[in-house]
Scaffold this active site. Structure first.
Site, PDB file in Angstrom:
ATOM      1  N   THR A  19       0.866  -1.188   0.000  1.00  0.00           N
ATOM      2  CA  THR A  19       0.000   0.000   0.000  1.00  0.00           C
ATOM      3  C   THR A  19       0.901   1.235   0.000  1.00  0.00           C
ATOM      4  O   THR A  19       2.054   1.138   0.410  1.00  0.00           O
ATOM      5  CB  THR A  19      -0.879  -0.044   1.272  1.00  0.00           C
ATOM      6  N   THR A  55      -0.040   1.747   7.207  1.00  0.00           N
ATOM      7  CA  THR A  55      -0.206   0.613   6.306  1.00  0.00           C
ATOM      8  C   THR A  55      -0.178  -0.663   7.122  1.00  0.00           C
ATOM      9  O   THR A  55       0.403  -0.693   8.212  1.00  0.00           O
ATOM     10  CB  THR A  55       0.884   0.607   5.213  1.00  0.00           C
ATOM     11  N   GLY A  56      -0.816  -1.705   6.592  1.00  0.00           N
ATOM     12  CA  GLY A  56      -0.880  -2.964   7.318  1.00  0.00           C
ATOM     13  C   GLY A  56      -2.271  -3.557   7.199  1.00  0.00           C
ATOM     14  O   GLY A  56      -2.989  -3.261   6.240  1.00  0.00           O
ATOM     15  N   VAL A  57      -2.649  -4.338   8.170  1.00  0.00           N
ATOM     16  CA  VAL A  57      -3.953  -5.012   8.117  1.00  0.00           C
ATOM     17  C   VAL A  57      -5.047  -4.033   8.551  1.00  0.00           C
ATOM     18  O   VAL A  57      -5.163  -3.684   9.729  1.00  0.00           O
ATOM     19  CB  VAL A  57      -3.958  -6.273   9.013  1.00  0.00           C
ATOM     20  N   GLY A  58      -5.822  -3.583   7.570  1.00  0.00           N
ATOM     21  CA  GLY A  58      -6.778  -2.500   7.785  1.00  0.00           C
ATOM     22  C   GLY A  58      -7.786  -2.766   8.879  1.00  0.00           C
ATOM     23  O   GLY A  58      -8.176  -1.859   9.621  1.00  0.00           O
ATOM     24  N   ARG A  88     -15.554  -4.416   0.619  1.00  0.00           N
ATOM     25  CA  ARG A  88     -14.752  -4.308   1.852  1.00  0.00           C
ATOM     26  C   ARG A  88     -13.986  -2.976   1.875  1.00  0.00           C
ATOM     27  O   ARG A  88     -13.406  -2.571   0.873  1.00  0.00           O
ATOM     28  CB  ARG A  88     -13.769  -5.478   1.931  1.00  0.00           C
ATOM     29  N   VAL A  89     -14.004  -2.315   3.004  1.00  0.00           N
ATOM     30  CA  VAL A  89     -13.243  -1.074   3.157  1.00  0.00           C
ATOM     31  C   VAL A  89     -12.302  -1.237   4.348  1.00  0.00           C
ATOM     32  O   VAL A  89     -12.716  -1.706   5.408  1.00  0.00           O
ATOM     33  CB  VAL A  89     -14.192   0.124   3.395  1.00  0.00           C
ATOM     34  N   GLY A  90     -11.045  -0.843   4.165  1.00  0.00           N
ATOM     35  CA  GLY A  90     -10.062  -0.970   5.244  1.00  0.00           C
ATOM     36  C   GLY A  90      -9.861   0.344   5.974  1.00  0.00           C
ATOM     37  O   GLY A  90     -10.739   1.210   6.015  1.00  0.00           O
ATOM     38  N   ASP A  91      -8.686   0.514   6.526  1.00  0.00           N
ATOM     39  CA  ASP A  91      -8.352   1.704   7.315  1.00  0.00           C
ATOM     40  C   ASP A  91      -8.014   2.926   6.468  1.00  0.00           C
ATOM     41  O   ASP A  91      -8.128   4.067   6.909  1.00  0.00           O
ATOM     42  CB  ASP A  91      -7.122   1.406   8.192  1.00  0.00           C
TER      43      ASP A  91
HETATM   44  N1  ASP Z   1      -4.149  -1.079   5.097  1.00  0.00           N
HETATM   45  C1  ASP Z   1      -4.537  -1.578   3.814  1.00  0.00           C
HETATM   46  C2  ASP Z   1      -5.908  -2.189   3.904  1.00  0.00           C
HETATM   47  O1  ASP Z   1      -6.154  -2.922   4.835  1.00  0.00           O
HETATM   48  C3  ASP Z   1      -3.599  -2.581   3.237  1.00  0.00           C
HETATM   49  C4  ASP Z   1      -2.136  -2.274   3.406  1.00  0.00           C
HETATM   50  O2  ASP Z   1      -1.782  -1.304   4.032  1.00  0.00           O
HETATM   51  O3  ASP Z   1      -1.304  -3.024   2.875  1.00  0.00           O
HETATM   52  O4  ASP Z   1      -6.701  -1.985   3.023  1.00  0.00           O
END
Ligand code: ASP
Length: 316
Positions: free
Chosen positions: A176, A227-230, A204-207
């Protein structure tokens, strides 16, 4: 002082793709830093983060814009958010499919509409009305990754439509993109853009497009891009937590470390988050619990610095 800029290209586990494409990814980060710094010579921190993220979206090698990871139906669905610290203005799009340039569309939501977030068809409609460039379709790499993951899901007889935390975490591709900037007027801005998690459910919507989760900027305090697991970053409100700690006087580096270790402890796992930030005094900071954290930092008159592995330091 012309201003300062930092960018990231995602955080996650060390994967084969990162080693194979390391040079392209580093090149992408450098190009983004140059574009953002050049925007800072005449424009604001907001112009800089948009310009930097646009370069990363356009490169096709990150999980954003042209290179975005694909959802469960093999479609591109982009999330992006942008925030300007001067007046806390915010714009975002989510599950947007029409244009590759999601960060610019997010800024248009902020500047041209009364809203802060447009999703799905509404976001697509705005992009069409503005004559924005359509997404050229998934890259070969995104398509290949999608097919490999789909195979693995079928072999494991996983049901994508039911709750499966391990599956969600294993589908996080990283890559990301985001940026934070401070301009010579003291304005802070942040932007983040993503294709999200591979094989995510449609819608689906993340962070990334949520203020205080994947992106936050407030003049006098801090600009943060996550960035990471939203699903975890949004529940933890990672970016806003950093801001609150800095507001209460914690040095930026410590605030970032505290939020990352807090997340690791709370959710009981690593490889879930990476944060970049600039505070109002121009201190750059970064923290991650991931093996890999693609990021870079630029200040006027010095060569830009980029890092790929988490332990490489790009601090000023
Ligand atoms: N944070 C992003 C999401 O979960 C993915 C990522 O940062 O790699 O959509």
């Amino acid at each position: 002082m012309r201003g300062l800029l930092a960018v990231h290209g995602g955080a996650g586990r060390l994967r084969k793709y990162l080693l194979e494409s390391r040079r392209e990814l580093e090149e992408g980060l450098r190009d983004a830093l140059h574009a953002g710094m050049s925007a800072l010579t005449t424009g604001s921190a907001l112009d800089a983060v948009e310009a930097a993220v646009k370069v990363l979206e356009s490169s096709g090698v990150f999980n954003a814009g042209k290179g975005a990871a694909l959802n469960a139906y093999g479609q591109v669905e982009l999330d992006a958010g942008v925030m300007f610290g001067r007046d806390l203005s915010f714009g975002a799009v989510a599950a947007q499919r029409y244009t590759w340039n999601a960060v610019t569309l997010a800024r248009k939501v902020m500047e041209l509409t009364d809203h802060i977030l447009l999703v799905g068809p509404g976001a697509d409609e705005l992009a069409k009305r503005l004559g924005m460039e359509p997404h050229p379709g998934p890259t070969e790499r995104a398509r290949k990754l999608y097919e490999e993951l789909l195979e693995a899901v079928k072999r494991g007889e996983h049901d994508l439509w039911s709750k499966n935390r391990e599956l969600l975490l294993s589908m996080h591709p990283g890559d990301t993109v985001g940026a934070v900037a401070l301009d010579s007027d003291g304005n802070l801005a942040a932007a983040t853009s993503t294709g999200g998690i591979s094989l995510k459910l449609p819608g689906r919507v993340g962070d990334t497009p949520l203020p205080g989760a994947g992106v936050y900027a407030e003049n006098g305090v801090v600009a943060v891009s996550a960035t990471g697991v939203g699903e975890l970053i949004a529940r933890y409100l990672a970016a806003f937590r950093v801001a609150e700690l800095v507001r209460r006087g914690k040095p930026l580096g410590e605030a970032l470390e505290q939020v990352v270790s807090g997340m690791t402890e709370f959710f009981g796992r690593r490889n879930t988050v990476g944060l970049i930030a600039l505070d109002a005094r121009g201190t750059y900071g970064e923290a991650t619990n991931c093996e890999v954290f693609l990021r870079g930092f630029a200040k006027p008159g010095e060569p830009v610095r980029v890092g790929v592995l988490a332990e490489e330091r790009v601090l000023q």
